[in-house]
Write a protein that holds these residues in place. Structure first.
Motif, PDB file in Angstrom:
ATOM      1  N   THR A   3       0.800  -1.207   0.000  1.00  0.00           N
ATOM      2  CA  THR A   3       0.000   0.000   0.000  1.00  0.00           C
ATOM      3  C   THR A   3       0.834   1.258   0.000  1.00  0.00           C
ATOM      4  O   THR A   3       0.350   2.332  -0.284  1.00  0.00           O
ATOM      5  CB  THR A   3      -0.881   0.035   1.250  1.00  0.00           C
ATOM      6  OG1 THR A   3      -0.023  -0.143   2.376  1.00  0.00           O
ATOM      7  CG2 THR A   3      -1.911  -1.067   1.211  1.00  0.00           C
ATOM      8  N   GLY A   4       2.092   1.125   0.405  1.00  0.00           N
ATOM      9  CA  GLY A   4       2.938   2.312   0.483  1.00  0.00           C
ATOM     10  C   GLY A   4       2.951   2.904   1.873  1.00  0.00           C
ATOM     11  O   GLY A   4       3.729   3.821   2.152  1.00  0.00           O
ATOM     12  N   PHE A   5       2.068   2.445   2.780  1.00  0.00           N
ATOM     13  CA  PHE A   5       2.070   2.960   4.153  1.00  0.00           C
ATOM     14  C   PHE A   5       3.059   2.169   4.989  1.00  0.00           C
ATOM     15  O   PHE A   5       2.876   0.971   5.213  1.00  0.00           O
ATOM     16  CB  PHE A   5       0.670   2.849   4.777  1.00  0.00           C
ATOM     17  CG  PHE A   5      -0.284   3.837   4.197  1.00  0.00           C
ATOM     18  CD1 PHE A   5      -0.188   5.185   4.550  1.00  0.00           C
ATOM     19  CD2 PHE A   5      -1.253   3.457   3.297  1.00  0.00           C
ATOM     20  CE1 PHE A   5      -1.053   6.099   4.004  1.00  0.00           C
ATOM     21  CE2 PHE A   5      -2.114   4.377   2.736  1.00  0.00           C
ATOM     22  CZ  PHE A   5      -2.014   5.706   3.088  1.00  0.00           C
ATOM     23  N   ARG A  62       3.644   2.060   8.020  1.00  0.00           N
ATOM     24  CA  ARG A  62       3.187   1.467   9.277  1.00  0.00           C
ATOM     25  C   ARG A  62       2.389   0.194   9.055  1.00  0.00           C
ATOM     26  O   ARG A  62       2.377  -0.697   9.900  1.00  0.00           O
ATOM     27  CB  ARG A  62       2.375   2.491  10.036  1.00  0.00           C
ATOM     28  CG  ARG A  62       3.308   3.569  10.621  1.00  0.00           C
ATOM     29  CD  ARG A  62       2.588   4.481  11.559  1.00  0.00           C
ATOM     30  NE  ARG A  62       1.441   5.074  10.920  1.00  0.00           N
ATOM     31  CZ  ARG A  62       0.257   5.217  11.520  1.00  0.00           C
ATOM     32  NH1 ARG A  62       0.096   4.822  12.753  1.00  0.00           N
ATOM     33  NH2 ARG A  62      -0.740   5.777  10.891  1.00  0.00           N
ATOM     34  N   LEU A 110       4.147   1.119  15.608  1.00  0.00           N
ATOM     35  CA  LEU A 110       2.852   0.938  14.963  1.00  0.00           C
ATOM     36  C   LEU A 110       1.940   2.142  15.107  1.00  0.00           C
ATOM     37  O   LEU A 110       1.190   2.455  14.188  1.00  0.00           O
ATOM     38  CB  LEU A 110       2.152  -0.299  15.533  1.00  0.00           C
ATOM     39  CG  LEU A 110       2.799  -1.642  15.159  1.00  0.00           C
ATOM     40  CD1 LEU A 110       1.999  -2.800  15.760  1.00  0.00           C
ATOM     41  CD2 LEU A 110       2.866  -1.817  13.645  1.00  0.00           C
ATOM     42  N   ARG A 168       3.064   8.491  14.270  1.00  0.00           N
ATOM     43  CA  ARG A 168       3.204   8.887  12.871  1.00  0.00           C
ATOM     44  C   ARG A 168       4.493   9.621  12.621  1.00  0.00           C
ATOM     45  O   ARG A 168       5.020   9.591  11.516  1.00  0.00           O
ATOM     46  CB  ARG A 168       2.043   9.821  12.487  1.00  0.00           C
ATOM     47  CG  ARG A 168       0.765   9.058  12.329  1.00  0.00           C
ATOM     48  CD  ARG A 168      -0.135   9.690  11.326  1.00  0.00           C
ATOM     49  NE  ARG A 168      -1.376   8.922  11.358  1.00  0.00           N
ATOM     50  CZ  ARG A 168      -2.512   9.429  11.785  1.00  0.00           C
ATOM     51  NH1 ARG A 168      -2.589  10.677  12.130  1.00  0.00           N
ATOM     52  NH2 ARG A 168      -3.598   8.689  11.815  1.00  0.00           N
ATOM     53  N   ILE A 183       5.198   9.661   8.627  1.00  0.00           N
ATOM     54  CA  ILE A 183       5.587   8.567   7.726  1.00  0.00           C
ATOM     55  C   ILE A 183       4.407   8.060   6.906  1.00  0.00           C
ATOM     56  O   ILE A 183       4.553   7.202   6.064  1.00  0.00           O
ATOM     57  CB  ILE A 183       6.222   7.384   8.495  1.00  0.00           C
ATOM     58  CG1 ILE A 183       5.225   6.842   9.508  1.00  0.00           C
ATOM     59  CG2 ILE A 183       7.516   7.786   9.154  1.00  0.00           C
ATOM     60  CD1 ILE A 183       5.657   5.487  10.005  1.00  0.00           C
ATOM     61  N   ASP A 184       3.217   8.551   7.143  1.00  0.00           N
ATOM     62  CA  ASP A 184       2.093   8.109   6.320  1.00  0.00           C
ATOM     63  C   ASP A 184       2.016   8.879   5.012  1.00  0.00           C
ATOM     64  O   ASP A 184       1.395   8.439   4.050  1.00  0.00           O
ATOM     65  CB  ASP A 184       0.771   8.312   7.085  1.00  0.00           C
ATOM     66  CG  ASP A 184       0.602   7.228   8.126  1.00  0.00           C
ATOM     67  OD1 ASP A 184       1.489   6.330   8.136  1.00  0.00           O
ATOM     68  OD2 ASP A 184      -0.359   7.279   8.902  1.00  0.00           O
ATOM     69  N   PRO A 196       4.524  10.062   2.755  1.00  0.00           N
ATOM     70  CA  PRO A 196       5.229   9.572   1.547  1.00  0.00           C
ATOM     71  C   PRO A 196       4.834   8.137   1.233  1.00  0.00           C
ATOM     72  O   PRO A 196       5.535   7.199   1.603  1.00  0.00           O
ATOM     73  CB  PRO A 196       6.701   9.697   1.920  1.00  0.00           C
ATOM     74  CG  PRO A 196       6.721   9.625   3.406  1.00  0.00           C
ATOM     75  CD  PRO A 196       5.408  10.098   3.925  1.00  0.00           C
ATOM     76  N   ASN A 197       3.699   7.936   0.547  1.00  0.00           N
ATOM     77  CA  ASN A 197       3.276   6.557   0.240  1.00  0.00           C
ATOM     78  C   ASN A 197       3.342   6.305  -1.271  1.00  0.00           C
ATOM     79  O   ASN A 197       2.516   5.648  -1.850  1.00  0.00           O
ATOM     80  CB  ASN A 197       1.862   6.325   0.780  1.00  0.00           C
ATOM     81  CG  ASN A 197       0.868   7.228   0.102  1.00  0.00           C
ATOM     82  OD1 ASN A 197       1.272   8.161  -0.585  1.00  0.00           O
ATOM     83  ND2 ASN A 197      -0.408   6.971   0.299  1.00  0.00           N
TER      84      ASN A 197
END
Lengths: 511, 645, 99
Positions: free
Chosen positions: B618-620, B622, C22, C25, C91-92, C94-95
């Motif tokens: 997905t590119g995420f 996390r 987890l 962010r 970090i969410d 740059p997907n």
């Protein structure tokens, strides 16, 4: 005198290729001239080596060199040639300068450097694959060869080149992986029998492998070779690859590289797995005969010249495989001569087709041509010669090969030879149909004013024509070199040849 | 006729003559091949530079070869009868284990007559072509191809083994292909050329299988050793070899069922039809069978089949020749029919071999004469080939007419002209062996009389039916002189060969001879044959004397069939060509859909699966981390469970 | 020596680190959480090494430190670059590296 001939034959084009890359991109003529010089020098070296070759030597390989490479696994850099290898090395080194000259203007100036550098790399690898006497080394060359060919097709070919290149690569890799598995199996067997595993060809030939094991390992090698050669039904990558390649690539691919398949059969399969070869012979012969007829019939129905040539090659590869697996001297020698002849006739057809396409906007559709003979008689003449060479007209090299294969087959299974012979009729039909559509009749409007061949274009074809005729009428030197190697191979296989009455002394025997 | 002087020769088996080494004038046997080959090479490779003098060089090489051949003949005649076979081995050609084929030449009495026929008739036709092809832009090439043909044909008859013969055999096929398709810009010519080559290839399958079987049986392909051992092979084997050789002969000599290409081959320039498709190449099948006499002697079955094929073709050709309006096609039908005679003679066995060759020689001369005459007519009529557009040409083209008449008298067998001797010998021999074949021969002679008379009347007599702007004129001397020579040859070759050349005695060491008593006296048989011929002539005169309509009349069923060459093309098309193409199309589909479909299908399967799998990416960052933790927990749980259980 | 308490501490630290990776962010915090996990592992290594009385565990702990240092160098460089171009350390965001 102990000159490392074969290593020199590989190093020369390789160094030449690196220097090619260093030449200025803005001077394509210099690049081409340099590539030609390197190829000619390699050819000269090959000729010098061939003159040193002792046809009647007792050693199986000549010009041998051996240096340990990965001693832990018994892998060494070992090269050497027997008659079969020599003939194919010679074929490769003859065809490279021919295709360089013929493909002088195949790619635009920007791409020239890479193209010719790749051709030279390929030459080095081809020499390597035919002269390796270490099976692992052979495998390495076998796989590495894919790389330059992949780029030659994928970067310099026609519209569908990427797809064709990937198809070729994946198909070949599948075969290569199966071969790798079998190779490792072979290594394990050798380790069990000799204590220390080895990849040395002669040591492997000396093994006494359990027949059931042989049957398994045989398949791994065979499928790789059958894809390469290509035999029916592993052939479908070839028409695509042939269609999208430049003529030079197609010639080296079909004319030389694919011979690795049939070369592998006669060099590796037969001596290393004699029992399995005998066991699978009916299957291989069946595939070969199907290939002969099927390839010819499909060629008859093609609308694209290059695809037609690909199917015709498949038909010819059927003859070559047939000759190898009937285990007769005539069959084996015939196959080897046929490999050589087929290389030459492939060169002839693709070079002429390339010239035609260059003059007609790159189209390889047969329907885009007509009446070439009227506007460019010399080109049409060469085209006809190529057709004749492909239909194995007596007096040309392919006839010697084809006829010997058929004789060798007839000795063992007369009915197989009879079926295969039908192929020569269909071959005539598709070769002449092609010539009729392309060269005769009213001239197609787009071909009016078509320029005939220039001297530069005639030269490579002239070389091919002379060689084809020379081998057709004087196959003696080739056969002298090939016969002992084939004989040695068949001794290992150990299937006795059927009885042929000895010829009565000629003359003077009136009843 | 001949029998009178040849009684002492009767019942002699073919003697296998030891090959004497080539010495003296024979030492340069290879030059015979090299001369025309040199001509062909110069003309075909020399390009436009040779346009001006090339054709003359082409003629010169063949004339020189003819002169040399005559010198060879003179030397050979000086030798004793059993030392006339000369062998010259040039080099070892294909040698693999026990398979040994030399590039070796053999000149014996049989090859000698062929060499003479090829070079002399060939020379005349070359000279004639100087005139006939005068205005063709490509005439240099034409002469190059003709020279190539002469070289290949000489190789065919001089080869001392089957494999080398095969080279000549296909070499003439190639030359024939090139010459039939000489006017390649005409689609019909190109198609005819291809058809000829492919149909010949079917015959070649027979020849190549025959060679293989010969090798497997005798361990050699050289003529002398094969024939020496022929008696030891089983009859079944010999029958198979014989039938395969017959298949080869059928292809080359346009015999049933491979006859369909010959009529189309008339698309080539007329000198080609004369040289290749009448005088020499098409008779190669007869040569092959007679040469292999030692093999056929051991197999009555194969000989019978040979004779049957000959009878069928003799009638087919004659019937076709009777209905065609195109003068060349009518002559081509006649050629088929006459070769049928020769094949019959060959199929009679040792009784007939000599006569097959004898008829072949006389036919070579008179048919060349007729074709060149037809060519002269066509030349004078601006390319018109339809006899319904001829008529009354005897006044316009006197020399052509007279020479054509010579050929006419020769072919229908009016005594004492050529055909009378050679054809009656075959009929005679046929009656000795089997009266049914004899009767067939007599009947076909009658049809010959009919169609040749029809041709003569339609062309040279009656009213002029020329098209408006056609002004027939006599050809130039360069064409008429060869015609005159051939005309004289047509008249007297037969007599000369019988009374002066003793053709039977000459060939007997090679072919053997056998005579059997005949139920009816020779003179009566000759009388009957002549009567039947004259009846045929009379019918033709009655039918075509008055008027010949310009448009062909409807005609009965047989006429229509004969005009369509007895539907040979339709039959071949339905039985062979269409099924082959259907099979080809089917396989193309199978290849694209099934075989390549499997390959491409497995590729798209992998592609499809990975297209779905990649959605996980997905590119995420996390979610990747979550997956990793989940995986780690899974592994830990599994470990614990395994440990506990 | 009883490693129990050390192991429990290591587990707690590791879990904290994993949860941090987890749920957080901010890339820097995620980074620190990873360091926490590495050090939890180090602690376990050292504890077991002590218990068994050999040096392998401690050697590996050093390796982990070296690797962690290298990772920090590369990782921080990436984070700084991303921050420069996107003005954010989430970090969410740059997907782009997806199918």
């Amino acid at each position: 005198m102990n000159i490392p001939w074969l290593t020199a034959l590989m190093v020369l084009p390789l160094v030449g290729s690196i220097i090619t890359l260093a030449l200025p991109r803005s001077r394509p003529q210099v690049v081409k001239a340099w590539a030609l010089i390197v190829a000619l020098a390699t050819l000269g070296l090959t000729i010098a080596m061939a003159l040193e070759f002792q046809a009647d030597a007792t050693a199986p390989f000549q010009f041998t060199e051996s240096y340990p490479w990965i001693p832990a696994f018994g892998i060494s850099y070992s090269v050497g040639v027997d008659g079969i290898g020599l003939v194919l090395v010679a074929l490769a080194t003859v065809l490279v300068p021919v295709v360089i000259l013929a493909g002088w203007n195949d790619v635009d100036d920007q791409a020239t450097k890479g193209y010719f550098a790749l051709l030279l790399v390929l030459e080095a690898l081809m020499v390597g694959v035919f002269s390796a006497t270490d099976v692992f080394l052979f495998y390495v060359f076998f796989e590495v060869m894919l790389v330059p060919v992949y780029f030659l097709i994928g970067r310099y070919g026609g519209a569908g080149r990427t797809r064709a290149a990937v198809k070729f690569l994946l198909y070949s890799l599948v075969g290569g992986l199966l071969m790798l598995a079998a190779l490792i199996g072979l290594y394990v067997v050798s380790a069990q029998q000799l204590g220390q595993g080895t990849f040395d060809f002669l040591a492997l030939v000396g093994l006494d492998i359990d027949p059931n094991m042989q049957k398994v390992l045989f398949l791994g090698f065979f499928i790789a070779f059958a894809i390469k050669a290509p035999l029916w039904p592993f052939h479908t990558w070839l028409p695509d690859a042939a269609k999208e390649s430049t003529p030079a690539t197609a010639i080296l691919l079909i004319g030389v590289l694919d011979k690795v398949g049939t070369f592998g059969m006669i060099r590796y399969l037969l001596p290393i797995f004699p029992a399995a070869s005998d066991f699978y012979a009916p299957l291989v012969i069946a595939l070969a005969v199907i290939g002969i007829l099927y390839g010819a019939l499909v060629a008859l129905g093609q609308t694209d010249m290059k695809r037609l040539f690909a199917y015709s090659s498949m038909s010819h590869f059927g003859f070559i495989a047939l000759g190898i697996f009937v285990f007769t001297l005539q069959g084996g020698s015939g196959s080897t001569v046929y490999m050589l002849a087929h290389g030459l006739s492939t060169a002839a057809v693709f070079i002429t087709a390339g010239y035609l396409m260059q003059r007609n906007g790159g189209s390889s559709l047969i329907s885009d041509y007509g009446g070439v003979n009227k506007v460019a008689p010399v080109l049409a003449g060469f085209f006809l010669f190529a057709a004749m060479s492909s239909l194995a007209l007596p007096g040309l090299a392919s006839f010697v090969g084809e006829f010997l294969v058929l004789v060798g087959t007839f000795i063992r299974y007369w009915w197989v030879a009879a079926i295969a012979t039908i192929g020569i009729v269909i071959t005539a039909a598709y070769a002449l149909r092609l010539y009729q559509k392309v060269a005769t009749g009213p001239t197609a409007p787009s071909l009016e004013g078509l320029p005939d061949l220039t001297a530069r274009e005639k030269l490579p074809l002239a070389v091919v024509v002379v060689l084809t005729l020379a081998i057709g009428f004087f196959p003696g030197p080739v056969l002298e070199v090939v016969n002992p190697a084939v004989e040695r191979t068949l001794e290992v296989v150990g299937v006795p040849a059927p009885d042929i009455p000895q010829a009565a002394p000629s003359g003077g025997e009136a009843p | 006729m001949i029998g009178t002087g040849a009684a002492m020769l009767s019942d002699s088996a073919p003697v296998l003559q030891p090959l004497a080494p080539a010495s003296g004038v024979f030492a340069y046997l290879w030059v015979l091949l090299a001369l025309p080959l040199f001509g062909a090479a110069v003309l075909l490779l020399g390009g436009r530079r040779t346009n001006r003098w090339g054709p003359y060089l082409g003629c010169l090489t063949v004339i020189t070869a003819a002169a040399y051949a005559i010198a060879l003949l003179v030397s050979m005649m000086a030798l004793p009868a059993d030392e006339r076979a000369i062998g010259q081995s040039l080099y070892s050609w294909v040698a693999v284990g026990s398979f040994q084929a030399e590039f070796a030449l053999q000149l014996d009495q049989l090859s000698m007559v062929f060499v003479l026929l090829i070079t002399i008739v060939g020379s005349l036709i070359h000279v004639y072509s100087l005139g006939y092809m005068e205005h063709d832009v490509d005439r240099r090439k034409f002469f190059g191809y003709l020279n190539l043909f002469i070289a290949a044909m000489l190789l065919l008859v001089l080869a001392d083994n089957y494999l080398l013969l095969y080279v000549g055999w296909e070499g003439v096929g190639l030359a024939s292909y090139l010459l039939i398709g000489f006017w390649q810009f005409k689609p019909s010519a190109a198609a005819a050329a291809k058809k000829a080559f492919v149909m010949n290839r079917i015959g070649d399958v027979g020849l190549s299988l025959a060679i293989m079987l010969i090798f497997v049986t005798f361990g050699t392909v050289a003529f002398d050793s094969v024939f020496a051992q022929a008696g030891q092979a089983s009859e079944t084997t010999l029958t198979w070899i014989g039938l395969l050789l017959l298949l080869a002969a059928c292809g080359k000599s346009a015999q049933f069922p491979l006859q369909a290409w010959l009529l189309d081959a008339m698309e080539g320039p007329t000198p080609v039809s004369a040289l290749i498709h009448a005088a020499t190449m098409v008779t190669a099948g007869v040569y092959l069978i007679v040469r292999s006499g030692a093999i056929f002697d051991g197999t009555a079955v194969a000989l019978t089949v040979v004779a049957i094929v000959g009878v069928i073709t003799m009638f087919l050709g004659a019937i076709i020749g009777s209905a065609k309006d195109d003068i060349k096609k009518a002559l081509a039908g006649s050629t088929m029919s006459q070769i049928g005679y020769m094949i019959i003679a060959a199929g009679l066995g040792p009784i007939g071999y000599v006569f097959a060759i004898f008829h072949l020689l006389t036919h070579g001369v008179f048919k060349a004469n007729l074709f060149l005459g037809a060519g002269s007519v066509i030349h004078g009529m601006d390319g018109q080939q339809d006899m319904r557009r001829y008529g009354a040409l005897r006044t316009a083209m006197v020399v052509t007419w007279l020479t054509f008449m010579c050929g006419y008298l020769a072919i229908i067998g009016i005594p004492p002209f050529s055909g009378f001797f050679s054809k009656d010998d075959i009929i005679h021999a046929a009656f000795e062996k089997n009266w049914i074949i004899g009767v067939c021969g007599v009947l076909a002679a009658g049809i010959t009389g009919f169609y040749m008379t029809r041709m003569i009347i339609m062309t040279f007599f009656g009213k002029a039916r020329w098209e408006d702007d056609v002004h027939p004129h006599e050809s130039k001397p360069v064409m008429t002189i060869p015609l005159i020579i051939l005309g004289i040859g047509s008249l007297f070759t037969g007599a000369a060969l019988v009374y002066w050349g003793d053709i039977v005695g000459w060939l007997e060491p090679v072919t053997g001879l056998q005579e059997e008593p005949l139920a009816i006296p020779t003179i009566a048989l000759e009388g009957i044959t002549l009567t039947v011929v004259l009846i045929g002539v009379a019918i033709a005169i009655a039918k075509y004397r008055s008027t010949v309509p310009v448009e062909p009349p409807p005609g009965n069923l047989l006429t229509v069939a004969a005009r369509n060459s007895l539907y040979d093309d339709a039959i071949n098309d339905a039985l062979v060509v269409q099924p082959t193409y259907a099979l080809s199309r089917g396989f193309v589909t199978v290849d694209d859909r099934v075989i390549d479909g499997t390959v491409e299908g497995s590729a798209s399967l992998v592609g499809g699966v990975s297209r779905r799998l990649r959605l996980v990416q997905t590119g995420f960052a996390r979610s990747y981390a979550l997956l990793m933790v989940a995986g780690a927990i899974l592994v830990a749980v599994v470990l614990v469970v395994v440990r506990l259980s | 020596m009883n490693p129990e308490s050390y192991v429990v501490l290591a587990c707690v630290l590791f879990t904290l680190g994993a949860i941090g990776v987890l749920v957080r962010r901010n890339a820097i915090v995620v980074f620190m959480s990873i360091e926490l996990m590495l050090n939890a592992a180090n602690l376990a290594f050292v504890a077991f090494a002590r218990m068994n009385g050999n040096l392998e565990g401690q050697v590996i702990a050093f390796f982990v430190m070296v690797v962690a240092a290298a990772e920090v160098v590369v990782g921080l460089a990436i984070i700084v670059t991303i921050y420069r171009s996107r003005r954010s350390a989430s970090i969410d965001e740059p997907n782009l590296l997806k199918y």
